[in-house]
Scaffold this motif. Sequence first.
Motif, PDB file in Angstrom:
ATOM      1  N   GLU A  29       0.842  -1.181   0.000  1.00 57.82           N
ATOM      2  CA  GLU A  29       0.000   0.000   0.000  1.00 57.82           C
ATOM      3  C   GLU A  29       0.882   1.237   0.000  1.00 57.82           C
ATOM      4  O   GLU A  29       1.969   1.244   0.581  1.00 57.82           O
ATOM      5  CB  GLU A  29      -0.934   0.004   1.213  1.00 57.82           C
ATOM      6  CG  GLU A  29      -0.208  -0.011   2.545  1.00 57.82           C
ATOM      7  CD  GLU A  29      -1.150  -0.225   3.712  1.00 57.82           C
ATOM      8  OE1 GLU A  29      -2.367  -0.095   3.544  1.00 57.82           O
ATOM      9  OE2 GLU A  29      -0.650  -0.523   4.806  1.00 57.82           O
ATOM     10  N   ARG A  30       0.390   2.258  -0.635  1.00 55.07           N
ATOM     11  CA  ARG A  30       1.157   3.508  -0.734  1.00 55.07           C
ATOM     12  C   ARG A  30       1.163   4.222   0.616  1.00 55.07           C
ATOM     13  O   ARG A  30       0.155   4.258   1.311  1.00 55.07           O
ATOM     14  CB  ARG A  30       0.539   4.398  -1.801  1.00 55.07           C
ATOM     15  CG  ARG A  30       1.383   5.586  -2.125  1.00 55.07           C
ATOM     16  CD  ARG A  30       0.772   6.376  -3.255  1.00 55.07           C
ATOM     17  NE  ARG A  30       1.626   7.514  -3.529  1.00 55.07           N
ATOM     18  CZ  ARG A  30       1.902   7.961  -4.727  1.00 55.07           C
ATOM     19  NH1 ARG A  30       1.370   7.379  -5.765  1.00 55.07           N
ATOM     20  NH2 ARG A  30       2.686   8.999  -4.882  1.00 55.07           N
ATOM     21  N   VAL A  31       2.320   4.778   0.984  1.00 51.65           N
ATOM     22  CA  VAL A  31       2.457   5.536   2.232  1.00 51.65           C
ATOM     23  C   VAL A  31       3.150   6.861   1.910  1.00 51.65           C
ATOM     24  O   VAL A  31       3.861   6.978   0.919  1.00 51.65           O
ATOM     25  CB  VAL A  31       3.248   4.761   3.315  1.00 51.65           C
ATOM     26  CG1 VAL A  31       2.512   3.502   3.733  1.00 51.65           C
ATOM     27  CG2 VAL A  31       4.646   4.411   2.843  1.00 51.65           C
ATOM     28  N   GLU A  32       2.926   7.839   2.757  1.00 52.82           N
ATOM     29  CA  GLU A  32       3.534   9.157   2.549  1.00 52.82           C
ATOM     30  C   GLU A  32       4.939   9.245   3.147  1.00 52.82           C
ATOM     31  O   GLU A  32       5.824   9.862   2.573  1.00 52.82           O
ATOM     32  CB  GLU A  32       2.645  10.249   3.147  1.00 52.82           C
ATOM     33  CG  GLU A  32       1.311  10.395   2.428  1.00 52.82           C
ATOM     34  CD  GLU A  32       1.471  10.750   0.956  1.00 52.82           C
ATOM     35  OE1 GLU A  32       2.321  11.600   0.628  1.00 52.82           O
ATOM     36  OE2 GLU A  32       0.742  10.163   0.140  1.00 52.82           O
ATOM     37  N   GLU A  38      11.161  -0.268   3.062  1.00 53.91           N
ATOM     38  CA  GLU A  38       9.988  -0.153   2.205  1.00 53.91           C
ATOM     39  C   GLU A  38      10.394   0.172   0.770  1.00 53.91           C
ATOM     40  O   GLU A  38      11.507   0.639   0.511  1.00 53.91           O
ATOM     41  CB  GLU A  38       9.028   0.897   2.777  1.00 53.91           C
ATOM     42  CG  GLU A  38       8.507   0.414   4.115  1.00 53.91           C
ATOM     43  CD  GLU A  38       7.640   1.388   4.861  1.00 53.91           C
ATOM     44  OE1 GLU A  38       6.970   0.937   5.791  1.00 53.91           O
ATOM     45  OE2 GLU A  38       7.625   2.593   4.530  1.00 53.91           O
ATOM     46  N   TYR A  86       6.012   2.467  -0.830  1.00 53.39           N
ATOM     47  CA  TYR A  86       5.055   1.376  -0.615  1.00 53.39           C
ATOM     48  C   TYR A  86       5.486   0.476   0.528  1.00 53.39           C
ATOM     49  O   TYR A  86       6.643   0.091   0.625  1.00 53.39           O
ATOM     50  CB  TYR A  86       4.882   0.565  -1.903  1.00 53.39           C
ATOM     51  CG  TYR A  86       4.163   1.381  -2.948  1.00 53.39           C
ATOM     52  CD1 TYR A  86       2.791   1.295  -3.097  1.00 53.39           C
ATOM     53  CD2 TYR A  86       4.856   2.281  -3.738  1.00 53.39           C
ATOM     54  CE1 TYR A  86       2.127   2.077  -4.029  1.00 53.39           C
ATOM     55  CE2 TYR A  86       4.203   3.074  -4.666  1.00 53.39           C
ATOM     56  CZ  TYR A  86       2.831   2.961  -4.803  1.00 53.39           C
ATOM     57  OH  TYR A  86       2.175   3.741  -5.711  1.00 53.39           O
ATOM     58  N   ARG A  87       4.526   0.144   1.383  1.00 52.03           N
ATOM     59  CA  ARG A  87       4.724  -0.714   2.552  1.00 52.03           C
ATOM     60  C   ARG A  87       3.903  -1.983   2.352  1.00 52.03           C
ATOM     61  O   ARG A  87       2.784  -1.929   1.845  1.00 52.03           O
ATOM     62  CB  ARG A  87       4.230   0.028   3.793  1.00 52.03           C
ATOM     63  CG  ARG A  87       4.317  -0.735   5.090  1.00 52.03           C
ATOM     64  CD  ARG A  87       3.891   0.151   6.256  1.00 52.03           C
ATOM     65  NE  ARG A  87       4.789   1.310   6.318  1.00 52.03           N
ATOM     66  CZ  ARG A  87       4.426   2.515   6.752  1.00 52.03           C
ATOM     67  NH1 ARG A  87       3.196   2.743   7.175  1.00 52.03           N
ATOM     68  NH2 ARG A  87       5.296   3.502   6.781  1.00 52.03           N
ATOM     69  N   ASP A  92       2.368  -3.950   9.396  1.00 50.05           N
ATOM     70  CA  ASP A  92       2.017  -3.538  10.760  1.00 50.05           C
ATOM     71  C   ASP A  92       1.498  -4.714  11.567  1.00 50.05           C
ATOM     72  O   ASP A  92       1.817  -4.867  12.743  1.00 50.05           O
ATOM     73  CB  ASP A  92       0.985  -2.418  10.740  1.00 50.05           C
ATOM     74  CG  ASP A  92       1.557  -1.129  10.182  1.00 50.05           C
ATOM     75  OD1 ASP A  92       2.782  -0.918  10.336  1.00 50.05           O
ATOM     76  OD2 ASP A  92       0.798  -0.352   9.582  1.00 50.05           O
TER      77      ASP A  92
END
Length: 99
Positions: A29-32, A38, A86-87, A92
């Motif tokens: 998933e895209r992360v800021e 990552e 992206y992570r 988590d």
Amino acid sequence: MGIKLFDYQYSDDSELGGMIIEHIYEQFERVEQPKAGELILFGTKTDIPDHIGVYLGKNRFIHSIRGHGVIVSKLGVWKGKAYGYYRAKNADKDSSQRT
């Protein structure tokens, strides 16, 4: 972490590149704000991702460049070509289960 990696060799085949990007979108998933480990996707020739690296922190990442092998680079000029960070979707969850 349970991430399935896509095994491929260098190719100019855009269909193969599309399969790899689709595979990443399924599992990441895209992360800021990236964390070390990552992915960073880059669009080096167009705005479509065609290069990938792993973020190391402190504005550095590791990637492979044909003719140079695997190298560590500073984001610098690459940052303008970054498509996004992206992570892994389960990152988590996995880290909270570790003891």
